[in-house]
Enzyme design. Structure first.
Site, PDB file in Angstrom:
ATOM      1  N   ASN A 275      65.946  25.505  53.302  1.00  0.00           N
ATOM      2  CA  ASN A 275      66.830  24.393  54.043  1.00  0.00           C
ATOM      3  C   ASN A 275      66.379  23.113  53.978  1.00  0.00           C
ATOM      4  OD1 ASN A 275      65.065  24.808  55.845  1.00  0.00           O
ATOM      5  ND2 ASN A 275      66.504  24.684  57.627  1.00  0.00           N
ATOM      6  N   GLU A 276      65.238  22.880  53.184  1.00  0.00           N
ATOM      7  CA  GLU A 276      64.806  21.339  53.187  1.00  0.00           C
ATOM      8  C   GLU A 276      65.781  20.058  52.917  1.00  0.00           C
ATOM      9  OE1 GLU A 276      63.400  24.252  51.811  1.00  0.00           O
ATOM     10  OE2 GLU A 276      61.302  24.199  52.305  1.00  0.00           O
TER      11      GLU A 276
ATOM     12  N   GLY B 108      59.310  26.883  54.791  1.00  0.00           N
ATOM     13  CA  GLY B 108      58.164  27.433  54.458  1.00  0.00           C
ATOM     14  C   GLY B 108      57.864  28.692  54.953  1.00  0.00           C
TER      15      GLY B 108
ATOM     16  N   LEU C 132      56.976  24.628  57.351  1.00  0.00           N
ATOM     17  CA  LEU C 132      55.798  23.547  57.470  1.00  0.00           C
ATOM     18  C   LEU C 132      56.058  22.820  58.782  1.00  0.00           C
ATOM     19  CD1 LEU C 132      55.959  22.337  53.763  1.00  0.00           C
ATOM     20  CD2 LEU C 132      55.042  24.178  54.676  1.00  0.00           C
TER      21      LEU C 132
END
Lengths: 280, 280, 280
Positions: free
Chosen positions: A153-154, A131, A86
């Site tokens: 890996n957010e 994303g 994202l």
């Protein structure tokens, strides 16, 4: 458009036809011999998923359906980054209307990709965090070039992969491995990803990946299309339904998480670190 | 009945008692020493599951309960085919009343087999496609003779394994492997089935399989029967409930899928190919 | 209290601070350098989980939250038994009020442990049957000393692991392996547990286990705490919700199962066998 036009003569000779005439951030071509479409992300520098790129991906998925594609290969024109995930600029100090549209489009794109009637293969020819990993997880088969990394890996950025990102990973590698990976925000090397089942094949380069992807899709040539697609629907509809029934709640949850001071601060630090890298 | 009567003298000598006196398409015997019942499918040529065979299987499962069986071995009298799956003649140009009764009986049989109080083992002594695979998946343990194949291959025939077939497989080999197998209608070799966890043991022949099956059931000899069966119920009831609560919808969905022109055409081709084989 | 006071001087020197001043059946210490808490079960002889021990565990989990612990290690002061599981004396010929309170406290403890914001590691330094296994399964990582056993062996005692015990195991080793283990009440050796994924690491002794546990928790040092904990919540909340929404039903189901004559008889036999062992 430049890239598409430039390529057109060579493509025509080889039986490759350009489909998405209006697209700028993706290219959608179809191999007339096999009926297999290739959707290439081409938003420099790293295919960050912003509203415009998601809009073009979503349109291309529908176009592939309308053109009776026998399968779709999802890849990147950048041999180095599949997609960086994202676009953080959509989430950092966001405009409310724009960020709502952005998230709604992301939901729509995932719902569409996750249950295409045609078989889907990701040829992951570069790094694939967050994303980018979600797009790959939503395909039916994943082929990855060696020496890259992939993962949700957010948490490392102080944000959280929403429940449908999580479910997409659990469906591929199971609850235990997903928990381990997601709490840590682990980026798997190509080898690690293969060992845990996050990807299915390792290749040397994109060309080999594309050949293998065509071979995967070719396996379905004799399988009645309608029966196959209904089977896929029944396998995946619980996962999809859990978002479809809660799109508004999911949007609000995202807005709440992303606008928290902690999250904004983490994103700000991350953007700064990218700028510092860029100027070195 | 012929087979049962013919076998009775030998069986009495060895402590094996015939239970299902009225059955013709199955034989149900019990080993009086161990309390283990053996349910053998014996509908020539390939144990296709039609209404009558399903009715006898369902009755036999109840009879094994009524006789306080300590366990049940499900196998075939045909060393070559465990079961060819649902009888296609029940689905090709079907009579509406008959096909409804057929599907309702299939639902009932699965619900019963999937949650028997006694432990169940499939000794898969031959090929086991589609509905044959479902029967095996519904047991608690699967022992397979080498050099055969097993799988839910419905898509290859232009039909679709319903959600509870799918759930039965997902519960054994997980979501990822099930998706791969089901979209392709893949038939696993005995070796492949072992590697993916679809079966638990490989044996050389049915006799060895039966010995191993008895050994598996014997492990439960000292486990309190009631506690074991409640544990099984709690492990499996979500899967069962999802059909029990939707039997009517499931029936209608099946009727809709199977009566589609595409599906009927595929079934017609398949029947023709079987006839061609038979006359060669 | 004796143990805690006796240890206090040595602990102060090494930067270990005692937190749970009022606890007698557990000790809760925190390493001031790392922020990692250690919760040690210390109810002789075998850390059987009775109402009082569960009450202290539950309080300690909250205390670790209140003190902003960066992680928690769950272990036993007894190098030989992690926990023998639920105290059978709570279930054998139970007083109704007491047994209700007991089960409600067990529910509360699991709900709390299963979704702590901080990372949790079980250092399993001894046998870990039934409720002992549940505590370990509820942590995020399991490190086990060699030559011990672990498993949900309830069926062997004529009782049944409730659905949330089952779900806790399914989330770690999957449906198929859980079914196999739970119906049989199988106790895994340390090696078997590692092979099936029930534990993550094998160590030679508790000291090595503690070092590894600290290392596991240290991995999260740079991960934003809030993002990590929300990710854990979203991974685990379906499992937790299924109990939270049905605590009363779950209590009644437990009471019904445990008070059955069969179950009481099995428990009676088991208590007698323990007494016989003790007097030998």
């Amino acid at each position: 458009m430049a890239l598409l036009c430039f390529q057109s003569l060579r493509m025509l000779r080889s039986g490759i036809r350009c489909m998405s005439q209006n697209a700028q951030l993706v290219s959608l071509t179809v191999n007339d011999k096999t009926g297999v479409a290739t959707l290439s992300l081409q938003r420099p520098p790293v295919n960050s998923l912003n509203l415009e790129l998601l809009t073009e991906i979503s349109s291309a998925l529908t176009e592939a359906t309308d053109n009776n594609s026998r399968g779709l290969i999802l890849t990147s024109t950048n041999d180095g980054v599949f997609s960086a995930g994202l676009d953080i600029l959509e989430m950092y100090k966001p405009n409310l209307d724009r960020v709502k549209e952005f998230w709604t489009k992301l939901q729509e794109t995932w719902i569409k990709l996750y249950q295409t009637a045609y078989p889907t293969v990701a040829v992951i020819n570069g790094h694939s965090p967050a994303g980018g990993c979600l797009l790959a997880l939503s395909c039916e088969h994943r082929i990855m070039v060696k020496n890259f990394t992939i993962g949700l890996n957010e948490t490392r950025l102080g944000i959280v992969a929403p429940p449908w990102f999580i479910a997409s990973m659990v469906n591929v590698i199971g609850q235990r491995q997903s928990e381990r990976a997601l709490t840590l925000g682990h980026m798997f090397t190509t080898e690690e990803a293969k060992n845990v089942g996050l990807i299915d094949e390792i290749v040397q380069n994109k060309a080999e990946g594309t050949t293998q992807a065509e071979a995967f899709i070719q396996k379905f040539a004799k399988i009645p299309f309608q029966a196959r697609s209904l089977t896929k629907t029944w396998l995946r509809n619980k996962t999809v339904e859990s978002l479809v029934k809660n799109r508004e709640d999911d949007l609000n949850m995202f807005l709440q998480v992303v606008t928290q001071p902690n999250a904004q601060e983490s994103l700000g630090h991350y953007i700064q670190s990218l700028k510092n890298k860029a100027t070195k």
